[in-house]
Design an enzyme around this catalytic site. Structure first.
Site, PDB file in Angstrom:
ATOM      1  N   ASP A 134      -6.298  13.440  -7.863  1.00 40.28           N
ATOM      2  CA  ASP A 134      -6.040  12.198  -7.129  1.00 40.28           C
ATOM      3  C   ASP A 134      -7.393  11.592  -6.804  1.00 40.28           C
ATOM      4  O   ASP A 134      -8.111  12.086  -5.940  1.00 40.28           O
ATOM      5  CB  ASP A 134      -5.253  12.492  -5.850  1.00 40.28           C
ATOM      6  N   MET A 135      -7.764  10.542  -7.521  1.00 37.19           N
ATOM      7  CA  MET A 135      -9.105   9.980  -7.359  1.00 37.19           C
ATOM      8  C   MET A 135      -9.094   8.458  -7.320  1.00 37.19           C
ATOM      9  O   MET A 135      -8.380   7.800  -8.080  1.00 37.19           O
ATOM     10  CB  MET A 135     -10.008  10.444  -8.495  1.00 37.19           C
ATOM     11  N   ALA A 136      -9.866   7.934  -6.393  1.00 36.31           N
ATOM     12  CA  ALA A 136     -10.127   6.504  -6.411  1.00 36.31           C
ATOM     13  C   ALA A 136     -11.117   6.226  -7.537  1.00 36.31           C
ATOM     14  O   ALA A 136     -11.868   7.115  -7.948  1.00 36.31           O
ATOM     15  CB  ALA A 136     -10.709   6.052  -5.071  1.00 36.31           C
ATOM     16  N   GLY A 145      -7.139  19.621  -6.650  1.00 34.13           N
ATOM     17  CA  GLY A 145      -5.953  20.010  -5.897  1.00 34.13           C
ATOM     18  C   GLY A 145      -6.153  21.259  -5.063  1.00 34.13           C
ATOM     19  O   GLY A 145      -5.431  21.479  -4.083  1.00 34.13           O
ATOM     20  N   HIS A 192       0.850  -1.193   0.000  1.00 33.95           N
ATOM     21  CA  HIS A 192       0.000   0.000   0.000  1.00 33.95           C
ATOM     22  C   HIS A 192       0.886   1.243   0.000  1.00 33.95           C
ATOM     23  O   HIS A 192       1.772   1.374   0.831  1.00 33.95           O
ATOM     24  CB  HIS A 192      -0.896  -0.017   1.242  1.00 33.95           C
TER      25      HIS A 192
END
Length: 358
Positions: A180-182, A314, A123
């Site tokens: 930054d994305m899941a 951001g 991770h």
């Protein structure tokens, strides 16, 4: 009405100190522990509390169980001028990923573009941390990772894919665009944070063990799963990440990756990760100036709510970071501090220093 949870204030430098001390105590090298401390603290500074101190006990457990090696350094298996395939040696994910991103940056400066993949990693925390390193060097950066099955694909009643995030950063004039994305509605850490705080979650986030929508984070953690973001589109993006990170790296993928829960782990995570660095100067001139124009135009759009200016990816993180830097402390819920106090007692390290609650 929801009861206000007690919270504690901690200086960012003490967050780094505590993370580093804890990891060194269980066998990590000082350098490797510092890298992890940098990434976790950066996550909390940016407001991504799911990927900061919230994760420390998980990493300590991984080392103690022998699934993660805190002492090793990654090794290049094979490379070309613009690519590399790296063996993470089951090392700390941040250490492996920093090595890979920095290798991609160095290669991109020579060839214009570079792609680095790793296997046998762990991770890696906040995906944005790596691509921001590229942007700081005037490069475009991308990063992806696969992970333990947490998502229930469209139409399925069982877990199959990870939250499989995608991060992208590009430099502008003293500014940047950082996505930054899941590929799930949220990262699992967001569920954990709400569970710790005793909060319910939005109905759109996750499902229970029967695949039904739920607002109870406990039901999600006990056999439930996350939804793909945007329905079948998120499912497709998560599968794309799996191709890059699992298939391209030759490691386990989708349901073949071990489960996330500590009690169910019986082997190393063996995650795959991908890193891209690209020099925008290889293309049209004035990239940073033109990107700044785009950013400025988006921010200056007429807002639907006059009290809420239009932001770009951001911006919330930048605003949060400035707020923390101005007051010089991070606020943590009492449940997390209690967990960390137990960890310090168990390990025999100096406890985290809390200031007054809020």
């Amino acid at each position: 009405r929801r009861k206000k949870m007690e919270s504690f204030n901690v200086r960012p430098e003490d967050v780094k100190r505590f993370v580093s001390d804890s990891l060194v105590k269980v066998g990590a090298t000082v350098g490797n522990a510092k890298t992890v401390a940098d990434v976790l603290t950066a996550a909390d500074l940016r407001g991504h509390y799911s990927h900061g101190l919230n994760r420390l006990d998980k990493y300590v457990n991984e080392i103690e169980k022998g699934f993660c090696n805190g002492q090793v350094s990654p090794v290049i298996i094979k490379e070309t001028p613009s690519t590399a395939f790296v063996d993470g040696k089951d090392g700390l994910g941040m250490v492996v990923s920093k090595f890979c991103m920095d290798l991609a940056i160095a290669k991109a400066k020579q060839t214009g573009i570079a792609w680095v993949n790793c296997t046998a990693s762990n991770h890696y925390g906040m995906a944005a941390w790596y691509v921001m390193r590229a942007a700081e060097e005037g490069l475009i950066g991308m990063s992806m990772t696969n992970g333990s099955p947490l998502m229930m694909p469209i139409g399925a009643a069982q877990l199959a894919l990870g939250s499989n995030p995608i991060a992208f950063a590009a430099p502008a004039n003293g500014d940047s665009f950082v996505l930054d994305m899941a590929t799930t509605t949220v990262a699992l850490g967001k569920i954990e944070v709400n569970l710790r705080k005793g909060n319910q979650i939005p109905l759109s986030w996750a499902v229970n063990s029967e695949g039904k929508d739920t607002t109870d984070p406990k039901e999600v953690m006990e056999g439930g799963g996350l939804k793909p973001v945007g329905g079948y589109k998120g499912y497709g993006l998560a599968t794309m990440v799996e191709v890059f990170c699992g298939i391209l790296s030759g490691g386990p993928f989708a349901t073949h990756i071990r489960l996330w829960s500590d009690s169910q782990n019986d082997k190393p995570a063996n995650l795959g990760q991908s890193f891209l660095a690209m020099d925008p100067n290889c293309f049209a001139p004035d990239f940073q100036e033109n990107l700044q124009t785009l950013i400025d135009e988006l921010r200056s759009l007429e807002p639907a709510d006059p009290n809420k200016p239009v932001l770009i990816a951001g911006d919330p993180e930048t605003i949060h970071t400035r707020m923390i830097e101005e007051r010089d402390y991070i606020i943590y819920p009492s449940a997390l501090i209690s967990t960390l106090n137990e960890l310090s007692s168990k390990l025999g390290v100096e406890p985290i220093h809390v200031l007054k609650g809020e």
